[in-house]
Design a protein around this motif. Structure first.
Motif, mmCIF file in Angstrom:
data_model
loop_
_atom_site.group_PDB
_atom_site.id
_atom_site.type_symbol
_atom_site.label_atom_id
_atom_site.label_comp_id
_atom_site.label_asym_id
_atom_site.label_seq_id
_atom_site.Cartn_x
_atom_site.Cartn_y
_atom_site.Cartn_z
ATOM 1 N N PRO A 587 5.253 -10.383 -12.264
ATOM 2 C CA PRO A 587 5.148 -11.246 -13.454
ATOM 3 C C PRO A 587 3.802 -11.110 -14.153
ATOM 4 O O PRO A 587 2.788 -10.770 -13.535
ATOM 5 C CB PRO A 587 5.308 -12.654 -12.858
ATOM 6 C CG PRO A 587 4.768 -12.530 -11.465
ATOM 7 C CD PRO A 587 5.142 -11.149 -11.009
ATOM 8 N N GLY A 588 3.786 -11.415 -15.444
ATOM 9 C CA GLY A 588 2.545 -11.488 -16.200
ATOM 10 C C GLY A 588 1.707 -10.233 -16.122
ATOM 11 O O GLY A 588 2.185 -9.112 -16.318
ATOM 12 N N GLU A 589 0.421 -10.407 -15.794
ATOM 13 C CA GLU A 589 -0.525 -9.305 -15.754
ATOM 14 C C GLU A 589 -0.721 -8.732 -14.352
ATOM 15 O O GLU A 589 -1.606 -7.892 -14.139
ATOM 16 C CB GLU A 589 -1.888 -9.779 -16.291
ATOM 17 C CG GLU A 589 -1.855 -10.267 -17.733
ATOM 18 C CD GLU A 589 -3.203 -10.803 -18.174
ATOM 19 O OE1 GLU A 589 -4.233 -10.181 -17.815
ATOM 20 O OE2 GLU A 589 -3.240 -11.838 -18.858
ATOM 21 N N ALA A 590 0.063 -9.182 -13.403
ATOM 22 C CA ALA A 590 -0.073 -8.691 -12.025
ATOM 23 C C ALA A 590 0.203 -7.194 -11.963
ATOM 24 O O ALA A 590 1.078 -6.680 -12.664
ATOM 25 C CB ALA A 590 0.877 -9.445 -11.109
ATOM 26 N N LYS A 591 -0.549 -6.502 -11.101
ATOM 27 C CA LYS A 591 -0.421 -5.046 -10.992
ATOM 28 C C LYS A 591 -0.232 -4.641 -9.530
ATOM 29 O O LYS A 591 -0.403 -5.453 -8.624
ATOM 30 C CB LYS A 591 -1.679 -4.365 -11.552
ATOM 31 C CG LYS A 591 -1.994 -4.703 -12.996
ATOM 32 C CD LYS A 591 -3.235 -3.977 -13.467
ATOM 33 C CE LYS A 591 -3.613 -4.387 -14.891
ATOM 34 N NZ LYS A 591 -2.556 -4.079 -15.869
ATOM 35 N N GLU A 592 0.114 -3.379 -9.318
ATOM 36 C CA GLU A 592 0.231 -2.879 -7.956
ATOM 37 C C GLU A 592 -1.157 -2.810 -7.319
ATOM 38 O O GLU A 592 -2.147 -2.502 -7.990
ATOM 39 C CB GLU A 592 0.892 -1.498 -7.959
ATOM 40 C CG GLU A 592 2.361 -1.545 -8.360
ATOM 41 C CD GLU A 592 3.057 -0.205 -8.208
ATOM 42 O OE1 GLU A 592 2.793 0.469 -7.190
ATOM 43 O OE2 GLU A 592 3.837 0.166 -9.097
ATOM 44 N N ASP A 593 -1.216 -3.075 -6.032
ATOM 45 C CA ASP A 593 -2.490 -3.228 -5.329
ATOM 46 C C ASP A 593 -3.372 -1.985 -5.425
ATOM 47 O O ASP A 593 -4.587 -2.080 -5.639
ATOM 48 C CB ASP A 593 -2.234 -3.564 -3.858
ATOM 49 C CG ASP A 593 -1.275 -4.727 -3.697
ATOM 50 O OD1 ASP A 593 -0.120 -4.609 -4.168
ATOM 51 O OD2 ASP A 593 -1.663 -5.743 -3.099
#
Length: 697
Positions: A587-593
């Protein structure tokens, strides 16, 4: 072997086969409702009828008739079976007509619609009209807990659910009460089911009588995008299928994997999905004046860079949590090495496992499927029922085969099978080594004994001495021999084995988890939420997906993806490398680690040498080739008994304490951030807590 002629085709099958299995071997399709390959034979539904020539002049239930019971022809010809004769066709139509007498026409509103065995078989083997005009029977719905919804008017009394709870889950919670028209499936006193495997009855039910309560009335199967993936709620690595609609995961179901989870998954694996969308971190946060405030990625990275430039490398630490993938830990390890910091750890505080002692010292060496080959079992400091419910059902399966003594050291309670409680403290291990405890003799008498060591035995102050004693016991009792390694460590975290394989542990001069919490000026927490972070005084950077413990204590929060929103490798407790697949987007601005760590490295002036996941994996596989061997357990060849025993015994220092060995899992439903964000898991936890309080009173 027995020869048969099935629909004119001669085949040869083993003597123990049923007619149903023989027919399927010959390529014939046999309808069934009550028969299941992993459950005992009931012969309830009579849908699998076939004609046996030379037998009684009536159709026979193929699931309950063995091939050895078939009469040969007058001149010794093989028995003839027909699955398509007019007698069989008429009999199946009659059975289907009887099944539909009382079955309600709920198809438009039934959650099972589109994947219902009764629908499919009514189309294939039923008739186009019903001769019965009488009123249909109605049955009151039963409450059997927050996970499984009942619509018992639809039930056809196949008893699959009854047999599953007794034979696979290990507790007789469902049963058939009454006779004839009054027969009902129920939990006797209409109490909630307690098994950690109860959700599997949803898949077993051939009609819509038992469905998923959290999933009810939310989606139709043809609306969902299906993605094959791996479960990370424990270290078993069960094969799952994630069904999503748009950006939202709607349900999780098991996939077949004979060597790991067969076709079952635990309730936590199945019903965790609502926690994937609750309490999510969808934008970066920076603590300003004691309060976390939303920020841009640039602001968050710049804040971290300013702080880390003022700190020496040996005062920077990194801790990986329970849900970290191999790729994430590899990227974090690479960053720490670039910064010149030796402080990194993937283990719980006090855990003594270390890759320098050899891979065999921290794996479930006999493999999960190998449990069925074992002859005796000693469980030390572990509760497999809560730590690995699917693996516990495999132990139950072996117990039901017979001649399988189980001994337990520690406080575990009900494991769903009988066991001999040898003692609660570590002194019991001394008695086993010295031979004072008679269970040691039982281990010696068997060809393939095994020991399961839980995290409750590996995180104590006397764990080194305890493991040394267990290594000695393993050697003297034949647990470790040239052709069998029954020394098994049962992990509770999906990331643990992968982290140890990577060497994500303190290097020379580095600090472990407990020391980092107290001594680091900057601490990178990669999904590390199971720690006492009140002790951590330094600047904390949290990379994770949920607003859990780590986020509450963080100075900077970098929002990341969950296991259903990225492709990541995990190594299960037996050393099998597996990979998750992206089923939805974060969701939103979350990115892959890994992408977060790559971007952060540029701000820190320690740019990592990869720009894509493919580049990262190329470097990972070149340094650690076994991570490229997906779905395989690396075979090390002949077991070196002396080497393993020496590496285990090398840690033998100090005296063992006789304090009770206990499992680290206090609440089965609340073991990670996703579980704690789930309303379903919270309801299950509250229900179990209330039940335990009632029992105590």
């Amino acid at each position: 072997m027995t020869k048969l002629i099935i629909d004119g085709k001669e085949i040869e099958v083993p003597d123990h086969y049923t007619i149903l299995q023989a027919c399927e071997e010959a390529g014939a399709e046999i309808p069934r409702f009550c028969f299941h390959e992993r459950l005992s034979i009931a012969g309830n539904c009579r849908m699998c009828l076939v004609e046996v020539k030379g037998g009684p002049p009536k159709p026979q239930a193929s699931c309950a008739l063995g091939v050895r019971d078939c009469r040969p022809g007058p001149n010794g010809e093989p028995p003839e079976i027909s699955t398509k004769s007019p007698m069989v066709k008429k009999a199946r139509e009659g059975v289907m007509e009887f099944l539909l007498i009382n079955h309600p026409l709920d198809c438009p509103i039934c959650d099972q619609g589109g994947e219902c065995d009764l629908q499919d078989q009514a189309m294939a083997y039923g008739v186009d009209k019903n001769r019965f005009a009488e009123n249909k029977r109605a049955v009151e719905d039963k409450y059997i807990g927050p996970l499984v919804r009942t619509k018992m008017t639809r039930c056809i009394h196949c008893t699959r659910c009854v047999r599953f709870t007794t034979e696979v889950a290990g507790i007789s919670e469902l049963g058939l009460l009454g006779r004839g028209e009054d027969a009902e499936i129920t939990t006797y006193l209409e109490t909630a089911m307690t098994s950690e495997m109860q959700g599997n009855v949803i898949d077993l039910c051939p009609v819509g009588a038992l469905t998923s309560r959290p999933y009810q009335d939310t989606a139709r199967p043809w609306e969902l995008r299906k993605t094959e993936s791996i479960d990370v709620m424990d270290a078993v690595g069960s094969s799952i299928r994630v069904d999503a609609r748009g950006r939202e995961v709607m349900r999780i179901m098991p996939r077949l994997h004979e060597d790991v989870n067969e076709e079952w998954i635990s309730d936590k694996s199945r019903f965790i999905w609502d926690g994937l969308k609750s309490q999510r971190l969808d934008k970066p946060y920076v603590r300003v004046g004691g309060t976390l405030k939303p920020a841009t990625w640039d602001t968050a990275f710049a804040t971290i860079a300013r702080k880390m430039k003022t700190v020496k490398a040996d005062k920077i630490g990194a801790i990986a949590g329970a849900l970290s993938s191999v790729e994430d830990m590899f990227a974090l390890k690479s960053l720490m090495e670039k910064l010149g910091s030796p402080n990194m750890d993937c283990r719980e505080p006090g855990n003594i496992l270390h890759p320098k002692n050899g891979r065999e010292t921290y794996l479930f060496n006999s493999t999960i499927a190998g449990i069925e080959e074992a002859d005796a079992l000693l469980i030390v400091g572990s509760n497999p029922r809560f730590e690995a419910a699917v693996l516990n059902s495999r132990i139950l399966k072996r117990v039901k085969m017979g001649n399988f003594p189980v001994g337990v050291v520690g406080e575990v309670g009900d494991l769903r099978y009988e066991y001999e409680h040898l003692g609660s403290g570590a002194n019991t291990i001394k008695e086993l080594v010295s031979g004072k405890n008679k269970f040691a003799a039982k281990l010696k008498k068997t060809k393939k004994p095994m020991i399961i060591i839980g995290q409750g035995a590996l995180t104590r102050s006397d764990s080194k001495a305890l493991v040394g004693l267990l290594g000695e016991l393993a050697k003297t009792t034949g647990v470790i021999s040239k052709d069998w390694n029954g020394y098994n460590v049962l992990h509770t975290n999906a990331s643990q084995v992968g982290g140890l394989d990577l060497g994500f542990v303190p290097s020379t001069g580095g600090k472990d988890t407990a020391s980092m919490l107290k001594n680091m000026e900057v601490l990178i927490l990669h999904g590390a939420d199971e720690l006492a972070l009140n002790e951590a005084k330094g600047f904390k950077i949290y990379i994770g997906s949920h607003g859990d413990v780590g986020a509450h204590h963080a100075d900077v929060i970098l929002p990341a993806s969950t296991y259903t929103e990225k492709s990541g490798s995990f190594v299960n407790t037996e050393g099998r490398v597996q990979m998750t697949s992206r089923a939805a987007f974060a969701p939103g601005e979350a990115k892959e680690d890994w992408a977060i760590l790559r971007a952060l490295s540029a701000y820190l002036g320690a740019t990592l040498g990869f720009d894509s996941l493919a580049d990262l994996r190329s470097q990972l596989y070149s340094q650690f080739p076994h991570f490229a061997m997906l779905d395989e357990v690396a075979v090390t060849g002949e077991v070196d008994v002396n080497a393993i025993s020496k590496s285990l015994g090398a840690s033998k220092t100090g005296k063992v304490l006789d304090t009770p060995l206990t499992s680290p899992i206090e609440d089965y439903f609340m073991t990670n951030p996703i579980a704690r964000a789930s309303k379903v898991m919270a309801e299950c936890s509250a229900l179990r807590a209330g039940r335990m309080q009632e029992a105590a009173e």
